[in-house]
Motif scaffolding. Structure first.
Motif, PDB file in Angstrom:
ATOM      1  N   LEU A 136     -14.837 -27.915  38.276  1.00 49.43           N
ATOM      2  CA  LEU A 136     -15.950 -27.024  39.232  1.00 49.43           C
ATOM      3  C   LEU A 136     -16.628 -28.039  40.273  1.00 49.43           C
ATOM      4  O   LEU A 136     -16.703 -27.626  41.532  1.00 49.43           O
ATOM      5  N   LEU A 137     -16.964 -29.306  39.936  1.00 51.19           N
ATOM      6  CA  LEU A 137     -17.606 -29.935  40.783  1.00 51.19           C
ATOM      7  C   LEU A 137     -16.593 -30.687  41.738  1.00 51.19           C
ATOM      8  O   LEU A 137     -16.811 -30.876  42.912  1.00 51.19           O
ATOM      9  N   SER A 138     -15.419 -30.916  41.290  1.00 55.96           N
ATOM     10  CA  SER A 138     -14.233 -31.541  42.462  1.00 55.96           C
ATOM     11  C   SER A 138     -13.978 -30.540  43.247  1.00 55.96           C
ATOM     12  O   SER A 138     -13.555 -30.702  44.201  1.00 55.96           O
ATOM     13  N   GLN A 139     -13.981 -29.180  42.861  1.00 49.63           N
ATOM     14  CA  GLN A 139     -13.530 -28.191  43.831  1.00 49.63           C
ATOM     15  C   GLN A 139     -14.566 -27.856  44.950  1.00 49.63           C
ATOM     16  O   GLN A 139     -14.263 -27.350  46.090  1.00 49.63           O
ATOM     17  N   SER A 140     -15.867 -28.137  44.633  1.00 50.42           N
ATOM     18  CA  SER A 140     -16.747 -27.944  45.575  1.00 50.42           C
ATOM     19  C   SER A 140     -16.897 -29.213  46.719  1.00 50.42           C
ATOM     20  O   SER A 140     -17.647 -29.026  47.486  1.00 50.42           O
ATOM     21  N   GLY A 141     -16.057 -30.178  46.388  1.00 49.27           N
ATOM     22  CA  GLY A 141     -16.268 -31.329  47.359  1.00 49.27           C
ATOM     23  C   GLY A 141     -15.906 -31.148  48.734  1.00 49.27           C
ATOM     24  O   GLY A 141     -16.563 -31.387  49.657  1.00 49.27           O
ATOM     25  N   PRO A 142     -14.841 -30.296  49.093  1.00 46.53           N
ATOM     26  CA  PRO A 142     -14.480 -29.967  50.349  1.00 46.53           C
ATOM     27  C   PRO A 142     -15.679 -29.502  51.322  1.00 46.53           C
ATOM     28  O   PRO A 142     -15.757 -29.601  52.478  1.00 46.53           O
ATOM     29  N   GLU A 143     -16.354 -28.553  50.643  1.00 45.13           N
ATOM     30  CA  GLU A 143     -17.131 -27.548  51.253  1.00 45.13           C
ATOM     31  C   GLU A 143     -18.659 -28.504  51.590  1.00 45.13           C
ATOM     32  O   GLU A 143     -19.227 -28.010  52.247  1.00 45.13           O
ATOM     33  N   LEU A 144     -18.858 -29.517  51.015  1.00 49.17           N
ATOM     34  CA  LEU A 144     -19.978 -30.381  51.037  1.00 49.17           C
ATOM     35  C   LEU A 144     -19.547 -31.669  52.040  1.00 49.17           C
ATOM     36  O   LEU A 144     -20.412 -32.405  52.341  1.00 49.17           O
ATOM     37  N   SER A 145     -18.410 -31.965  52.456  1.00 49.43           N
ATOM     38  CA  SER A 145     -17.748 -32.771  53.312  1.00 49.43           C
ATOM     39  C   SER A 145     -18.749 -33.103  54.840  1.00 49.43           C
ATOM     40  O   SER A 145     -18.779 -34.069  55.184  1.00 49.43           O
ATOM     41  N   SER A 146     -19.316 -31.962  55.155  1.00 57.05           N
ATOM     42  CA  SER A 146     -20.188 -31.958  56.422  1.00 57.05           C
ATOM     43  C   SER A 146     -21.546 -32.689  56.146  1.00 57.05           C
ATOM     44  O   SER A 146     -21.974 -33.148  57.183  1.00 57.05           O
ATOM     45  N   SER A 147     -21.799 -32.809  54.989  1.00 50.81           N
ATOM     46  CA  SER A 147     -23.141 -33.271  54.912  1.00 50.81           C
ATOM     47  C   SER A 147     -23.083 -34.713  53.950  1.00 50.81           C
ATOM     48  O   SER A 147     -22.555 -34.410  52.866  1.00 50.81           O
ATOM     49  N   LEU A 148     -23.311 -35.718  54.489  1.00 48.52           N
ATOM     50  CA  LEU A 148     -22.957 -37.038  53.931  1.00 48.52           C
ATOM     51  C   LEU A 148     -23.920 -37.119  52.559  1.00 48.52           C
ATOM     52  O   LEU A 148     -23.484 -37.720  51.537  1.00 48.52           O
ATOM     53  N   LEU A 149     -24.963 -36.932  52.675  1.00 48.02           N
ATOM     54  CA  LEU A 149     -26.079 -36.741  51.319  1.00 48.02           C
ATOM     55  C   LEU A 149     -25.257 -36.052  50.346  1.00 48.02           C
ATOM     56  O   LEU A 149     -25.300 -36.408  49.311  1.00 48.02           O
ATOM     57  N   LEU A 150     -25.206 -34.778  50.543  1.00 42.63           N
ATOM     58  CA  LEU A 150     -24.703 -33.983  49.422  1.00 42.63           C
ATOM     59  C   LEU A 150     -23.398 -34.503  49.181  1.00 42.63           C
ATOM     60  O   LEU A 150     -23.156 -34.408  47.693  1.00 42.63           O
ATOM     61  N   SER A 209     -22.436 -37.442  48.853  1.00 42.93           N
ATOM     62  CA  SER A 209     -22.893 -38.861  47.959  1.00 42.93           C
ATOM     63  C   SER A 209     -23.238 -38.317  46.621  1.00 42.93           C
ATOM     64  O   SER A 209     -22.951 -38.867  45.740  1.00 42.93           O
ATOM     65  N   ILE A 210     -24.282 -37.243  46.663  1.00 44.64           N
ATOM     66  CA  ILE A 210     -24.843 -36.781  45.437  1.00 44.64           C
ATOM     67  C   ILE A 210     -23.763 -36.414  44.372  1.00 44.64           C
ATOM     68  O   ILE A 210     -23.694 -36.637  43.307  1.00 44.64           O
ATOM     69  N   LEU A 211     -22.593 -35.465  44.875  1.00 41.76           N
ATOM     70  CA  LEU A 211     -21.636 -34.980  44.230  1.00 41.76           C
ATOM     71  C   LEU A 211     -20.856 -36.176  43.655  1.00 41.76           C
ATOM     72  O   LEU A 211     -20.655 -36.040  42.518  1.00 41.76           O
ATOM     73  N   THR A 212     -20.289 -37.051  44.535  1.00 40.03           N
ATOM     74  CA  THR A 212     -19.718 -38.316  44.072  1.00 40.03           C
ATOM     75  C   THR A 212     -20.438 -38.926  42.963  1.00 40.03           C
ATOM     76  O   THR A 212     -19.705 -39.251  41.792  1.00 40.03           O
ATOM     77  N   LEU A 213     -21.585 -39.303  43.129  1.00 42.11           N
ATOM     78  CA  LEU A 213     -22.221 -39.818  42.098  1.00 42.11           C
ATOM     79  C   LEU A 213     -22.493 -38.959  40.604  1.00 42.11           C
ATOM     80  O   LEU A 213     -22.459 -39.315  39.679  1.00 42.11           O
ATOM     81  N   SER A 214     -22.736 -37.741  40.739  1.00 42.70           N
ATOM     82  CA  SER A 214     -22.607 -36.675  39.771  1.00 42.70           C
ATOM     83  C   SER A 214     -21.263 -36.643  38.901  1.00 42.70           C
ATOM     84  O   SER A 214     -21.333 -36.827  37.908  1.00 42.70           O
ATOM     85  N   LEU A 215     -20.101 -36.995  39.886  1.00 47.63           N
ATOM     86  CA  LEU A 215     -18.833 -36.992  39.219  1.00 47.63           C
ATOM     87  C   LEU A 215     -18.671 -38.248  38.419  1.00 47.63           C
ATOM     88  O   LEU A 215     -18.254 -38.489  37.289  1.00 47.63           O
TER      89      LEU A 215
END
Length: 226
Positions: free
Chosen positions: A174-188, A190-196
């Motif tokens: 679920l988290l990996s599939q939401s990655g492309p949608e957050l590519s416009s925001s570097l902060l979000l 980065s948070i997603l990458t750290l969470s993964l």
């Protein structure tokens, strides 16, 4: 075409009518070089150290049996942790997250222990249905409760391992599939990458812990029949 989220755990691809998802159970052996089996190395020494530690943990639980009985459960631990760890790699099916495999491990063990226990130690098995100190009026209920708890043991072993492996993989998916949608925001992003990364570390710990729990519970069930 929309597919179910759970389809990621059982891909439909195959080679020569053999499903690739179950072939992944053994494909990890190809990652080990031939020198691993022929000559001692740091990796082989590290693995032997783990197995010796596990042997020391299981041996007191099987004091009434031959020393070699621990080899059965050490092999079981090795098989489960091998498949759990292999499933953390991308595009590899985690066979231990499927009830077909987990029940194939827990049910034969439970059936073997029950047949051996009731054949060799029938009196002890009957006494085990009523805990010591139980009031006479509660004995029929305790027999029913203990019988049910004994019958569901293979199911609880299988479901515990399957559920824990599926839960973490679902979160990672679920988290990996939401990655492309957050590519416009570097902060979000980065948070997603750290969470993964943190979730992957957690899943690595779960893979080890669940292998140990499955093995120890199987050993305890064997220790109860004597």
């Amino acid at each position: 075409m929309m597919t179910s989220l759970f389809s990621v755990f059982e891909p439909s691809s195959s080679i020569f009518s053999a499903p690739l998802n179950w072939i992944s159970t053994f494909i990890g052996l190809l990652f080990l070089p031939l020198v691993f089996w022929a000559f001692p190395s740091r990796w082989s020494w590290f693995w032997i150290k783990i197995l010796k530690t596990l042997h020391k943990e299981l041996k007191p639980l099987l004091t009434s049996y031959h020393t070699g009985a621990t080899l059965i459960f050490i092999s079981l631990f090795s098989l489960i942790i091998f498949n759990n760890s292999l499933g953390l790699l991308p595009y590899i099916f985690t066979s231990s997250s499927h009830l077909t495999m987990t029940l194939s491990l827990s049910l034969p063990i439970w059936m073997t222990l029950m047949i051996f226990g009731w054949y060799k130690h029938s009196q002890h098995m009957f006494a085990h249905l009523v805990p010591q100190g139980t009031p006479s009026i509660l004995m029929p209920f305790m027999v029913i409760i203990e019988t049910i708890s004994n019958l569901i043991r293979p199911g609880t072993l299988a479901v515990r391992l399957t559920a824990n492996m599926i839960a973490g993989h679902l979160l990672l998916t679920l988290l990996s599939q939401s990655g492309p949608e957050l590519s416009s925001s570097l902060l979000l992003f980065s948070i997603l990458t750290l969470s993964l990364i943190l979730l992957l570390i957690l899943e690595s710990a779960v893979a080890i812990i669940q292998s140990y729990v499955f093995t120890v519970l199987s050993t305890l069930y064997m220790g109860e029949i004597n």
